[in-house]
Design a protein around this motif. Structure first.
Motif, PDB file in Angstrom:
ATOM      1  N   LYS A 142      41.223  49.485  50.565  1.00 27.42           N
ATOM      2  CA  LYS A 142      41.385  48.138  50.041  1.00 27.42           C
ATOM      3  C   LYS A 142      40.310  47.519  49.925  1.00 27.42           C
ATOM      4  O   LYS A 142      39.145  47.676  50.883  1.00 27.42           O
ATOM      5  CB  LYS A 142      42.248  46.974  50.337  1.00 27.42           C
ATOM      6  CG  LYS A 142      43.834  47.794  50.570  1.00 27.42           C
ATOM      7  CD  LYS A 142      44.444  47.943  49.780  1.00 27.42           C
ATOM      8  CE  LYS A 142      45.460  49.049  49.811  1.00 27.42           C
ATOM      9  NZ  LYS A 142      46.729  49.096  48.474  1.00 27.42           N
ATOM     10  N   SER A 143      39.247  46.564  49.046  1.00 27.94           N
ATOM     11  CA  SER A 143      38.494  45.989  49.186  1.00 27.94           C
ATOM     12  C   SER A 143      38.485  44.997  49.482  1.00 27.94           C
ATOM     13  O   SER A 143      39.441  43.871  49.830  1.00 27.94           O
ATOM     14  CB  SER A 143      38.047  45.960  47.646  1.00 27.94           C
ATOM     15  OG  SER A 143      36.357  44.666  47.541  1.00 27.94           O
ATOM     16  N   PRO A 144      37.340  44.318  51.179  1.00 26.99           N
ATOM     17  CA  PRO A 144      38.508  43.205  51.151  1.00 26.99           C
ATOM     18  C   PRO A 144      37.697  42.024  50.726  1.00 26.99           C
ATOM     19  O   PRO A 144      37.785  41.061  50.823  1.00 26.99           O
ATOM     20  CB  PRO A 144      36.986  43.504  52.764  1.00 26.99           C
ATOM     21  CG  PRO A 144      37.557  44.925  52.502  1.00 26.99           C
ATOM     22  CD  PRO A 144      36.748  45.506  51.734  1.00 26.99           C
ATOM     23  N   ILE A 145      36.354  42.171  49.727  1.00 23.74           N
ATOM     24  CA  ILE A 145      35.989  41.219  49.088  1.00 23.74           C
ATOM     25  C   ILE A 145      36.781  40.860  47.722  1.00 23.74           C
ATOM     26  O   ILE A 145      37.855  39.830  47.618  1.00 23.74           O
ATOM     27  CB  ILE A 145      34.668  41.428  48.050  1.00 23.74           C
ATOM     28  CG1 ILE A 145      33.714  41.803  49.568  1.00 23.74           C
ATOM     29  CG2 ILE A 145      34.638  40.546  47.157  1.00 23.74           C
ATOM     30  CD1 ILE A 145      33.663  40.690  50.042  1.00 23.74           C
ATOM     31  N   LEU A 146      37.829  41.801  47.608  1.00 22.95           N
ATOM     32  CA  LEU A 146      39.196  41.742  46.390  1.00 22.95           C
ATOM     33  C   LEU A 146      40.344  41.052  47.585  1.00 22.95           C
ATOM     34  O   LEU A 146      40.678  39.711  46.735  1.00 22.95           O
ATOM     35  CB  LEU A 146      39.592  42.900  46.245  1.00 22.95           C
ATOM     36  CG  LEU A 146      38.758  43.218  44.577  1.00 22.95           C
ATOM     37  CD1 LEU A 146      39.273  44.715  44.345  1.00 22.95           C
ATOM     38  CD2 LEU A 146      39.229  42.146  44.087  1.00 22.95           C
ATOM     39  N   ALA A 147      40.292  40.954  48.235  1.00 20.23           N
ATOM     40  CA  ALA A 147      41.382  40.644  49.240  1.00 20.23           C
ATOM     41  C   ALA A 147      41.003  39.015  50.023  1.00 20.23           C
ATOM     42  O   ALA A 147      41.597  38.341  49.466  1.00 20.23           O
ATOM     43  CB  ALA A 147      41.789  41.257  50.542  1.00 20.23           C
ATOM     44  N   LEU A 148      39.604  39.149  50.030  1.00 22.57           N
ATOM     45  CA  LEU A 148      39.710  37.754  50.111  1.00 22.57           C
ATOM     46  C   LEU A 148      39.696  36.673  49.191  1.00 22.57           C
ATOM     47  O   LEU A 148      40.092  35.220  48.440  1.00 22.57           O
ATOM     48  CB  LEU A 148      38.245  37.688  50.762  1.00 22.57           C
ATOM     49  CG  LEU A 148      37.557  36.593  50.821  1.00 22.57           C
ATOM     50  CD1 LEU A 148      38.400  35.287  52.287  1.00 22.57           C
ATOM     51  CD2 LEU A 148      36.085  36.852  51.615  1.00 22.57           C
ATOM     52  N   PHE A 149      39.055  37.299  47.589  1.00 20.36           N
ATOM     53  CA  PHE A 149      39.189  36.526  46.516  1.00 20.36           C
ATOM     54  C   PHE A 149      40.643  36.290  46.104  1.00 20.36           C
ATOM     55  O   PHE A 149      41.453  34.915  45.877  1.00 20.36           O
ATOM     56  CB  PHE A 149      38.497  37.120  45.524  1.00 20.36           C
ATOM     57  CG  PHE A 149      38.440  36.339  43.966  1.00 20.36           C
ATOM     58  CD1 PHE A 149      38.047  35.827  43.791  1.00 20.36           C
ATOM     59  CD2 PHE A 149      39.837  37.705  43.146  1.00 20.36           C
ATOM     60  CE1 PHE A 149      38.213  35.279  42.310  1.00 20.36           C
ATOM     61  CE2 PHE A 149      40.113  37.095  42.136  1.00 20.36           C
ATOM     62  CZ  PHE A 149      39.688  35.694  41.797  1.00 20.36           C
ATOM     63  N   TRP A 150      41.911  37.041  46.313  1.00 23.13           N
ATOM     64  CA  TRP A 150      42.906  36.679  45.886  1.00 23.13           C
ATOM     65  C   TRP A 150      43.744  36.431  46.882  1.00 23.13           C
ATOM     66  O   TRP A 150      44.668  34.795  46.373  1.00 23.13           O
ATOM     67  CB  TRP A 150      44.103  38.067  45.922  1.00 23.13           C
ATOM     68  CG  TRP A 150      44.233  38.585  44.892  1.00 23.13           C
ATOM     69  CD1 TRP A 150      42.998  40.062  44.263  1.00 23.13           C
ATOM     70  CD2 TRP A 150      44.099  38.479  42.888  1.00 23.13           C
ATOM     71  NE1 TRP A 150      42.555  40.542  43.117  1.00 23.13           N
ATOM     72  CE2 TRP A 150      43.211  39.512  42.509  1.00 23.13           C
ATOM     73  CE3 TRP A 150      44.127  37.064  42.755  1.00 23.13           C
ATOM     74  CZ2 TRP A 150      43.149  39.411  41.119  1.00 23.13           C
ATOM     75  CZ3 TRP A 150      44.692  37.636  40.819  1.00 23.13           C
ATOM     76  CH2 TRP A 150      44.331  38.302  40.328  1.00 23.13           C
TER      77      TRP A 150
END
Length: 254
Positions: A142-150
């Motif tokens: 998983k992309s940590p940045i995407l997890a943070l964004f959502w």
């Protein structure tokens, strides 16, 4: 007997609904989150039932004691009103729970770090049962940045992205309850209309002061979960390649 003992120390459990990973955590960080909102420290340690009890206790007793309202009044300099609004029948009971949450999360983190060290030395055993008729949890990075964004967009969505359904139920449910009770969406509506006076007046401080903690924690937890899931996959794939695909006669370079 030795093999049976080793199997008791699992480093991760991947189910159709969530991924629970045992990894090294700093006890002070876990204790800090427990201090920001009782129950969050246990939540980080995947102790969901304990976290649910403590979070529910925090919301119920805090509201009964009018603690957040007193904090708000103190922040704007109305110290006399802050003292009057506090309900002394509940505040002492709240303090006991608050201190216990911090202490117990700190203690458990130390013990889990020991367990993680032993599991890591036992070749990082993992339980994988990631499919069912209701849900499927693909073991992928998983992309940590995407997890943070959502999570920043809506708390809970980051955990949904990394397939931690139990976390989603906890975070999203409490987020909806707290923001509704705090009149956040009404305030957003007035803000978009340019009516800033009504926006600030519509907010309910007793509920609104819960929001910074849960909002920041959801973002932090989803980011760390994505990072640790990626590490888990690297370890798992490395072990599988060594055990099943590497030639036993291959000599590792010095």
């Amino acid at each position: 007997m030795a093999e049976s003992y080793k199997k008791k120390r699992y480093a991760a459990i991947i189910s159709p609904f969530t991924t629970s990973i045992l990894h090294y955590r700093k006890p002070f960080v876990v204790a800090w989150w427990a201090a920001s909102f009782p129950g969050f420290g246990h939540f980080m340690l995947n102790k969901y039932l304990t976290a649910f009890i403590l979070i529910s206790w925090e919301v119920i007793i805090n509201n009964a004691a009018h603690l957040n309202e007193a904090i708000y009044l103190s922040m704007i300099g109305r110290y006399g009103d802050a003292m009057e609004v506090l309900d002394q029948r509940w505040i002492i009971l709240y303090i006991c729970m608050y201190v216990f949450s911090i202490w117990d999360s700190y203690r458990l983190t130390i013990e889990m770090n020991k367990h993680y060290t032993m599991a890591y030395r036992d070749n990082y055993p993992i339980i994988i049962k990631n499919t069912s008729s209701l849900e499927m949890n693909l073991v992928d990075k998983k992309s940590p940045i995407l997890a943070l964004f959502w999570s920043l967009l809506t708390p809970g969505l980051g955990n949904l992205y990394v397939t931690r359904i139990l976390s989603v139920i906890f975070i999203l449910t409490w987020w909806l309850i707290i923001t509704y009770q705090a009149n956040v969406y009404t305030a957003i509506h007035y803000t978009l209309m340019g009516d800033f006076s009504h926006a600030s007046q519509s907010l309910i401080p007793q509920w609104f002061l819960f929001i910074p903690s849960i909002y920041c924690f959801a973002a932090y937890d989803s980011y760390v979960s994505a990072v640790e899931i990626n590490k888990l996959i690297d370890r798992y794939m490395s072990r599988e390649l060594k055990e099943k695909y590497q030639d036993l006669e291959f000599k590792m370079p010095l």
